[in-house]
Structures are given as structure tokens and as C-alpha cells.
Scaffold this motif. Structure first.
Motif, PDB file in Angstrom:
ATOM      1  N   PHE A  11      13.198  14.496 -11.714  1.00  0.00           N
ATOM      2  CA  PHE A  11      13.838  15.410 -12.668  1.00  0.00           C
ATOM      3  C   PHE A  11      13.711  16.723 -12.186  1.00  0.00           C
ATOM      4  O   PHE A  11      12.789  17.439 -12.113  1.00  0.00           O
ATOM      5  CB  PHE A  11      12.995  15.200 -13.932  1.00  0.00           C
ATOM      6  CG  PHE A  11      13.524  16.173 -15.114  1.00  0.00           C
ATOM      7  CD1 PHE A  11      14.889  16.232 -15.326  1.00  0.00           C
ATOM      8  CD2 PHE A  11      12.361  16.856 -16.196  1.00  0.00           C
ATOM      9  CE1 PHE A  11      15.291  16.938 -16.121  1.00  0.00           C
ATOM     10  CE2 PHE A  11      13.340  17.529 -17.183  1.00  0.00           C
ATOM     11  CZ  PHE A  11      14.681  17.602 -17.276  1.00  0.00           C
ATOM     12  N   GLY A  12      14.763  17.288 -11.633  1.00  0.00           N
ATOM     13  CA  GLY A  12      15.092  18.338 -10.876  1.00  0.00           C
ATOM     14  C   GLY A  12      15.382  19.693 -11.966  1.00  0.00           C
ATOM     15  O   GLY A  12      16.192  19.306 -12.853  1.00  0.00           O
ATOM     16  N   THR A  14      15.595  24.262 -12.578  1.00  0.00           N
ATOM     17  CA  THR A  14      14.926  25.613 -12.163  1.00  0.00           C
ATOM     18  C   THR A  14      13.705  25.910 -12.843  1.00  0.00           C
ATOM     19  O   THR A  14      12.868  26.660 -12.355  1.00  0.00           O
ATOM     20  CB  THR A  14      16.186  26.806 -12.470  1.00  0.00           C
ATOM     21  OG1 THR A  14      17.333  26.156 -11.875  1.00  0.00           O
ATOM     22  CG2 THR A  14      15.727  27.868 -11.808  1.00  0.00           C
ATOM     23  N   HIS A  19      10.626  24.291 -20.534  1.00  0.00           N
ATOM     24  CA  HIS A  19      10.459  24.268 -21.922  1.00  0.00           C
ATOM     25  C   HIS A  19      10.256  22.902 -22.538  1.00  0.00           C
ATOM     26  O   HIS A  19      10.163  21.876 -21.608  1.00  0.00           O
ATOM     27  CB  HIS A  19      11.529  24.969 -22.522  1.00  0.00           C
ATOM     28  CG  HIS A  19      13.061  24.463 -22.174  1.00  0.00           C
ATOM     29  ND1 HIS A  19      13.342  23.098 -22.417  1.00  0.00           N
ATOM     30  CD2 HIS A  19      14.077  24.986 -21.517  1.00  0.00           C
ATOM     31  CE1 HIS A  19      14.710  22.843 -22.019  1.00  0.00           C
ATOM     32  NE2 HIS A  19      14.880  23.998 -21.434  1.00  0.00           N
ATOM     33  N   LYS A  49      22.754  28.329  -9.478  1.00  0.00           N
ATOM     34  CA  LYS A  49      22.482  29.403 -10.188  1.00  0.00           C
ATOM     35  C   LYS A  49      22.744  30.682  -9.325  1.00  0.00           C
ATOM     36  O   LYS A  49      22.335  31.855 -10.020  1.00  0.00           O
ATOM     37  CB  LYS A  49      21.208  29.307 -10.861  1.00  0.00           C
ATOM     38  CG  LYS A  49      21.330  28.247 -11.917  1.00  0.00           C
ATOM     39  CD  LYS A  49      20.161  28.128 -12.827  1.00  0.00           C
ATOM     40  CE  LYS A  49      20.463  26.811 -13.712  1.00  0.00           C
ATOM     41  NZ  LYS A  49      19.737  26.257 -14.612  1.00  0.00           N
ATOM     42  N   VAL A 136      20.758  12.179 -20.070  1.00  0.00           N
ATOM     43  CA  VAL A 136      20.495  12.637 -21.363  1.00  0.00           C
ATOM     44  C   VAL A 136      21.462  13.393 -21.970  1.00  0.00           C
ATOM     45  O   VAL A 136      21.796  14.519 -21.331  1.00  0.00           O
ATOM     46  CB  VAL A 136      18.981  13.114 -21.486  1.00  0.00           C
ATOM     47  CG1 VAL A 136      18.033  12.061 -20.738  1.00  0.00           C
ATOM     48  CG2 VAL A 136      18.966  14.353 -20.683  1.00  0.00           C
ATOM     49  N   GLY A 137      21.610  13.318 -23.283  1.00  0.00           N
ATOM     50  CA  GLY A 137      22.511  14.222 -24.002  1.00  0.00           C
ATOM     51  C   GLY A 137      21.982  15.604 -24.200  1.00  0.00           C
ATOM     52  O   GLY A 137      20.779  15.793 -24.335  1.00  0.00           O
ATOM     53  N   PRO A 139      22.328  18.937 -26.685  1.00  0.00           N
ATOM     54  CA  PRO A 139      22.951  19.433 -27.954  1.00  0.00           C
ATOM     55  C   PRO A 139      24.198  20.373 -27.468  1.00  0.00           C
ATOM     56  O   PRO A 139      23.783  21.125 -26.627  1.00  0.00           O
ATOM     57  CB  PRO A 139      21.513  20.288 -28.709  1.00  0.00           C
ATOM     58  CG  PRO A 139      20.596  19.302 -28.049  1.00  0.00           C
ATOM     59  CD  PRO A 139      20.771  19.294 -26.641  1.00  0.00           C
ATOM     60  N   SER A 163      17.175  26.145 -24.506  1.00  0.00           N
ATOM     61  CA  SER A 163      17.385  26.437 -23.152  1.00  0.00           C
ATOM     62  C   SER A 163      16.424  27.416 -22.538  1.00  0.00           C
ATOM     63  O   SER A 163      15.978  28.388 -23.276  1.00  0.00           O
ATOM     64  CB  SER A 163      18.986  26.855 -22.971  1.00  0.00           C
ATOM     65  OG  SER A 163      19.060  27.923 -23.461  1.00  0.00           O
ATOM     66  N   ARG A 168      13.866  32.977 -22.105  1.00  0.00           N
ATOM     67  CA  ARG A 168      13.980  34.338 -21.531  1.00  0.00           C
ATOM     68  C   ARG A 168      14.367  35.128 -22.333  1.00  0.00           C
ATOM     69  O   ARG A 168      13.628  36.269 -22.420  1.00  0.00           O
ATOM     70  CB  ARG A 168      14.825  34.220 -20.221  1.00  0.00           C
ATOM     71  CG  ARG A 168      14.444  33.326 -19.034  1.00  0.00           C
ATOM     72  CD  ARG A 168      15.105  33.734 -17.644  1.00  0.00           C
ATOM     73  NE  ARG A 168      16.592  33.611 -17.830  1.00  0.00           N
ATOM     74  CZ  ARG A 168      17.228  32.337 -17.628  1.00  0.00           C
ATOM     75  NH1 ARG A 168      16.443  31.142 -17.541  1.00  0.00           N
ATOM     76  NH2 ARG A 168      18.351  32.019 -17.974  1.00  0.00           N
TER      77      ARG A 168
HETATM   78  P1  ATP Z   1      19.003  27.789 -18.122  1.00  0.00           P
HETATM   79  O1  ATP Z   1      19.409  28.017 -19.612  1.00  0.00           O
HETATM   80  O2  ATP Z   1      18.418  28.806 -17.343  1.00  0.00           O
HETATM   81  O3  ATP Z   1      20.176  27.426 -17.296  1.00  0.00           O
HETATM   82  P2  ATP Z   1      18.050  25.226 -18.542  1.00  0.00           P
HETATM   83  O4  ATP Z   1      17.700  25.125 -19.857  1.00  0.00           O
HETATM   84  O5  ATP Z   1      19.454  24.515 -18.533  1.00  0.00           O
HETATM   85  O6  ATP Z   1      18.237  26.500 -17.902  1.00  0.00           O
HETATM   86  P3  ATP Z   1      17.166  23.719 -16.187  1.00  0.00           P
HETATM   87  O7  ATP Z   1      15.900  24.160 -15.387  1.00  0.00           O
HETATM   88  O8  ATP Z   1      18.776  24.405 -15.580  1.00  0.00           O
HETATM   89  O9  ATP Z   1      17.203  24.428 -17.690  1.00  0.00           O
HETATM   90  O10 ATP Z   1      17.622  22.206 -16.343  1.00  0.00           O
HETATM   91  C1  ATP Z   1      17.055  21.247 -15.581  1.00  0.00           C
HETATM   92  C2  ATP Z   1      17.453  19.873 -16.272  1.00  0.00           C
HETATM   93  O11 ATP Z   1      17.229  19.871 -17.689  1.00  0.00           O
HETATM   94  C3  ATP Z   1      19.034  19.761 -16.262  1.00  0.00           C
HETATM   95  O12 ATP Z   1      19.429  18.304 -15.888  1.00  0.00           O
HETATM   96  C4  ATP Z   1      19.441  20.148 -17.840  1.00  0.00           C
HETATM   97  O13 ATP Z   1      20.587  19.460 -18.270  1.00  0.00           O
HETATM   98  C5  ATP Z   1      18.241  19.429 -18.428  1.00  0.00           C
HETATM   99  N1  ATP Z   1      17.911  20.136 -19.788  1.00  0.00           N
HETATM  100  C6  ATP Z   1      17.776  21.569 -20.025  1.00  0.00           C
HETATM  101  N2  ATP Z   1      17.352  21.706 -21.424  1.00  0.00           N
HETATM  102  C7  ATP Z   1      17.807  20.480 -21.975  1.00  0.00           C
HETATM  103  C8  ATP Z   1      17.710  20.128 -23.341  1.00  0.00           C
HETATM  104  N3  ATP Z   1      17.656  21.118 -24.400  1.00  0.00           N
HETATM  105  N4  ATP Z   1      18.094  18.809 -23.661  1.00  0.00           N
HETATM  106  C9  ATP Z   1      18.588  17.882 -22.533  1.00  0.00           C
HETATM  107  N5  ATP Z   1      18.409  18.264 -21.438  1.00  0.00           N
HETATM  108  C10 ATP Z   1      18.090  19.537 -20.988  1.00  0.00           C
END
Ligand code: ATP
Length: 199
Positions: A11-12, A14, A19, A49, A136-137, A139, A163, A168
């Protein structure tokens, strides 16, 4: 008797910062797909990014991830991309993990917002032959079909509309983040003075 291959989730992200939805996703996929290990892989340089905004230093993002996972058995922080250095490409991580765990089945976990961009990933043709996807879906993101050549499964996860961007923004304006990120991450942010919280 032959032993079953190790099943490893990758599960990669940034994780700027990690969260609560990230944690739910990692946990749900590990359980649903009966994975032996779930690696939460912190990107060193998230090339997708680049240019969008300054990204928090990788060691700080890794420290927050480590803190978040300390009480989450089954989820492991992984610094393979930090240790490799440079831009973080999933294909390089997959090849490194194949060397470390020969014969393992590798499952790359992505949110549905990421699926549309898979065609731009480095060595996409090779990558799609080496891994399966767990999607995974997310929202607010309509369901998407996998691009041609990819194999994967949809994994149902209770929707959690958060997110890192929202976290942030809340931290920068002093708004509450309770429930959106674990307490241990809040402590790590304060200790390291991240996101100009000033709190
Ligand atoms: P940013 O808002 O900075 O773009 P992000 O919340 O999308 O960050 P990332 O670290 O970019 O977080 O996401 C890592 C992985 O987690 C990605 O595959 C992303 O689709 C997934 N992901 C992030 N938030 C959710 C969420 N609320 N529900 C499902 N998958 C999520």
C-alpha cells in the motif's frame, strides 16, 4: 509438501500525513484478501505530486507512518523507497520485494482515484504482469474500470471521506483533526513542528 506462497500487500502513498482512511483501507484489504503481510510503503519522491506543492520530507512522513502503525498489528511501515532514494516507482519496489521474497504473490493496493493514471506508471506493462491490484472505492470518485491488461479485485471498505490535503489544511488553520488522524500522529506532528501548526 509445498507451502503456499507468501501473500504481501503493498500500500504505497505519500502519506503527507497518513490518515484514518489509509489505516482502514490497509486493514480491510489485508483481512479481505487474507494477506500474510501488509506493507505501508512511504514514497521517497512521489513523482505524481511533483510540482503540485512542496511535499513534507520523507523521513518526517515515515516517522508519522511509523507512529500511526505502532498499535496496528498486521500493518507494517516500509521504508524501502526511502532507502532506495530518488523518485519512487512501484515497479522498482516490486522488483526489490521479489528479490527479498522470491515466489511471493504481490498485491498493490490503490484507491479508485489512482486507477485512471495506471497507464502512466513506469514500466506499466511489466508491472501489470507481476502484481494484482486491490482497488478500494474513494468517496466522491465514481467507480472506474481497470485499464486493459491489469488484473484486480474491488475490495469493499467502509467509506471514509478524508484526504491528506484536508488534514494539512485543517492543521495549517488550527482546525480540529481529531478522528481524522491517530493521536500518535498528532503527537509526532507537534514534536517535529510539521504543517506550521503552531500549536
Ligand atoms: P493528498 O490529499 O495529499 O493527495 P491522499 O489523501 O490522496 O493525499 P495518498 O498518500 O496520496 O493520500 O494516498 C495513498 C493511497 O491511499 C492512494 O491509493 C489513495 O487512493 C488512497 N486513499 C487516500 N485516501 C483515501 C480514502 N479516503 N479512501 C480510500 N482510499 C484512499
Amino acid at each position: 509438501m509445498a507451502t503456499a506462497p507468501l501473500r504481501i500487500g503493498i500500500f504505497g502513498g505519500t502519506f503527507d500525513p497518513i490518515h484514518s482512511a489509509h489505516l482502514e483501507v490497509a486493514d480491510a484489504v489485508r483481512k479481505a484478501l487474507l494477506l500474510d503481510r501488509m506493507l505501508v510503503v512511504v514514497a521517497n519522491q512521489p513523482w505524481q505530486k511533483e510540482g503540485e506543492r512542496p511535499v513534507t520530507p520523507a523521513e518526517d512522513r515515515y516517522a508519522m507512518t511509523e507512529a500511526a502503525l505502532a498499535d496496528r498489528p498486521g500493518l507494517e511501515p516500509c521504508r524501502i523507497e526511502l532507502d532506495r532514494g530518488g523518485p519512487s516507482y512501484t515497479i522498482d519496489t516490486v522488483r526489490d520485494l521479489q528479490r527479498t521474497y522470491p515466489g511471493a504473490q504481490l498485491v498493490v493496493v490503490v484507491g479508485s482515484d489512482v486507477v485512471g493514471g495506471l497507464g502512466t506508471w513506469k514500466d506499466e506493462r511489466d508491472l501489470r504482469g507481476l502484481v494484482t491490484l486491490a482497488v478500494v472505492g474513494r468517496p466522491g470518485v465514481p467507480p472506474v474500470l481497470l485499464p486493459p491488461g491489469w488484473h484486480g479485485v474491488d475490495v469493499p471498505v467502509a467509506p471514509f471521506d478524508v484526504s491528506s490535503t484536508e488534514v494539512r489544511e485543517r492543521l495549517e488553520t488550527g482546525a480540529a483533526v481529531d478522528g481524522l488522524i491517530p493521536e500518535a500522529v498528532i503527537r509526532c506532528i507537534r514534536q517535529r513542528g510539521l504543517y506550521a501548526t503552531g500549536r
